[in-house]
Design an enzyme around this catalytic site. Structure first.
Site, mmCIF file in Angstrom:
data_model
loop_
_atom_site.group_PDB
_atom_site.id
_atom_site.type_symbol
_atom_site.label_atom_id
_atom_site.label_comp_id
_atom_site.label_asym_id
_atom_site.label_seq_id
_atom_site.Cartn_x
_atom_site.Cartn_y
_atom_site.Cartn_z
ATOM 1 N N GLN A 10 36.795 38.216 44.430
ATOM 2 C CA GLN A 10 35.785 37.648 43.834
ATOM 3 C C GLN A 10 36.021 38.676 42.440
ATOM 4 O O GLN A 10 35.275 39.289 42.597
ATOM 5 C CB GLN A 10 34.654 37.060 43.713
ATOM 6 C CG GLN A 10 33.918 35.942 43.133
ATOM 7 C CD GLN A 10 32.935 34.957 44.320
ATOM 8 O OE1 GLN A 10 32.692 35.283 45.119
ATOM 9 N NE2 GLN A 10 31.783 34.287 43.522
ATOM 10 N N SER A 95 36.847 42.064 50.602
ATOM 11 C CA SER A 95 35.612 40.613 50.681
ATOM 12 C C SER A 95 36.773 39.566 50.313
ATOM 13 O O SER A 95 37.259 39.615 52.271
ATOM 14 C CB SER A 95 34.277 40.543 49.412
ATOM 15 O OG SER A 95 33.743 39.950 49.658
ATOM 16 N N LEU A 96 36.023 39.013 50.015
ATOM 17 C CA LEU A 96 37.390 37.645 50.495
ATOM 18 C C LEU A 96 38.977 37.778 50.270
ATOM 19 O O LEU A 96 39.141 37.344 50.985
ATOM 20 C CB LEU A 96 37.127 36.374 49.698
ATOM 21 C CG LEU A 96 37.957 36.460 48.180
ATOM 22 C CD1 LEU A 96 39.452 35.978 48.076
ATOM 23 C CD2 LEU A 96 37.080 35.393 46.810
ATOM 24 N N ARG A 120 32.335 29.277 53.140
ATOM 25 C CA ARG A 120 31.836 31.016 52.443
ATOM 26 C C ARG A 120 30.868 30.795 51.950
ATOM 27 O O ARG A 120 29.817 31.442 51.784
ATOM 28 C CB ARG A 120 33.256 31.966 53.234
ATOM 29 C CG ARG A 120 32.184 33.371 53.022
ATOM 30 C CD ARG A 120 33.678 34.429 52.793
ATOM 31 N NE ARG A 120 33.360 36.034 53.095
ATOM 32 C CZ ARG A 120 34.015 36.707 51.995
ATOM 33 N NH1 ARG A 120 33.835 35.989 50.845
ATOM 34 N NH2 ARG A 120 33.341 37.604 51.792
ATOM 35 N N HIS A 205 27.084 40.854 50.462
ATOM 36 C CA HIS A 205 27.080 41.744 50.683
ATOM 37 C C HIS A 205 25.811 42.562 51.876
ATOM 38 O O HIS A 205 26.215 43.782 51.911
ATOM 39 C CB HIS A 205 28.032 42.874 50.527
ATOM 40 C CG HIS A 205 29.135 42.061 50.801
ATOM 41 N ND1 HIS A 205 30.216 41.745 52.601
ATOM 42 C CD2 HIS A 205 30.233 41.774 49.915
ATOM 43 C CE1 HIS A 205 31.578 41.263 51.684
ATOM 44 N NE2 HIS A 205 31.373 41.324 50.035
ATOM 45 N N GLN A 254 31.505 41.114 58.672
ATOM 46 C CA GLN A 254 31.707 41.364 56.889
ATOM 47 C C GLN A 254 30.486 40.388 55.875
ATOM 48 O O GLN A 254 30.349 41.321 54.357
ATOM 49 C CB GLN A 254 32.909 40.879 56.454
ATOM 50 C CG GLN A 254 33.328 41.210 55.142
ATOM 51 C CD GLN A 254 34.622 40.189 54.216
ATOM 52 O OE1 GLN A 254 33.899 39.230 54.280
ATOM 53 N NE2 GLN A 254 35.280 40.029 54.361
#
Length: 316
Positions: A10, A95-96, A120, A205, A254
């Site tokens: 992102q 991440s994503l 998510r 996170h 995660q």
């Protein structure tokens, strides 16, 4: 030359991303249509036409970035006959982007990845009321110093943690807004060049995301995961993973865990990777690779021209 393919997270989203691919490569257009169908909406229209504020919404940005990455991979594989399994030794995503990496490597279907990332994004937004959490970039301090700062910044059950270890001297912290704001001047006292709050809608996170982790755990239990065609370097372990059940567990971890991107790149270099190919929107990861280790090379694939040039270079 040993390659790894990387997939952005992102922040890399921009209006118009993927449009040139869709207009020139039917295989790419098919990817965007499949994602639209999975989500029962025209996400591709938001990607191609905006507005930017809609694209930046977490629940849109996450599946949108994944779609562009997979469009690049599908064009490379189907139009230029370059299978991922032969072009790359490892895949990794920020991440994503880990979902993009898993989809590219065949561990997740495109439809399932789109649905998981939509959930998510929504779950992360629901986890913390707007205004209660924050994230900040701390520039010029190494991880040990940042960890000392966040420990000093918390009060009365607050949360503040090093969330993204992006590169040498580039760490993102996340947590309760008051604690994150308190950490910035503390970081400067320790020698940070800069500390700046990030324009994000939630504190990703960190432990505040536990409700989102629980939602993702339930969804992932119902999702088929196959062994990837090449190992995936997991965010939370910075180590190669092949086992579907381990991957499932790590995707849950995660959500609240640290993105160990610097360590992931160094691990891939240790495993023999010397060339990193970023598939999808932007060049953020390509820049981070060079910052982490200047002996490594990076390349970004975003347009049909980029993909054709890369495919040609493999065959020359």
């Amino acid at each position: 030359m040993t390659r790894a393919f990387t997939f952005p997270g992102q922040g890399s989203q921009t209006v118009g991303m993927g449009r040139e691919l869709a207009e020139n490569m039917p295989v790419a257009a098919q990817v965007f249509e499949e994602v639209d169908d999975a989500l029962s909406e025209h996400l591709s229209r938001v990607m191609f036409e905006g507005p930017q504020e809609d694209l930046t919404l977490t629940h849109n940005a996450q599946p949108a970035l994944m779609a562009v990455s997979i469009a690049v991979i599908r064009v490379l594989e189907k139009d230029f006959d370059v299978p991922l399994a032969t072009a790359a030794a490892y895949v990794a995503g920020h991440s994503l982007g880990e979902y993009s990496a898993l989809t590219a490597a065949g561990a997740l279907t495109l439809s399932d990845a789109a649905k998981l990332l939509r959930l998510r994004g929504e779950a992360m937004q629901r986890a913390v009321p707007v205004g209660e959490g924050a994230m900040a970039a701390i520039l010029g301090l190494e991880m040990a110093d940042v960890e000392a700062v966040v420990k000093e910044a918390v009060q009365d059950g607050e949360v503040c943690t090093a969330a993204n270890d992006n590169a040498n001297g580039q760490v993102v912290i996340s947590g309760t807004k008051a604690a994150v704001e308190r950490a910035i001047p503390l970081a400067k006292e320790k020698g940070a060049m800069k500390g700046v709050l990030l324009p994000v809608s939630a504190p990703f996170h960190c432990a505040l995301m536990q409700p989102a982790a629980e939602e993702m755990e339930a969804a992932l239990k119902e999702t088929a995961i196959q062994a990837p065609v090449v190992p995936v370097i997991a965010n939370v372990t910075a180590a190669p993973e092949n086992d579907p059940e381990v991957i499932r567990r790590l995707l849950v971890e995660q959500v609240t865990g640290r993105v160990r991107w610097r360590e992931s790149v160094l691990k891939m270099a240790e495993l023999g990777v010397d060339s990193f190919v970023e598939a999808g929107a932007g060049k953020v990861l390509t820049g981070l690779v060079r910052r982490i280790d200047r002996s490594l090379t990076g390349l970004s694939l975003q347009t049909p021209t980029d993909i054709e040039a890369f495919a040609t270079s493999l065959k020359s």
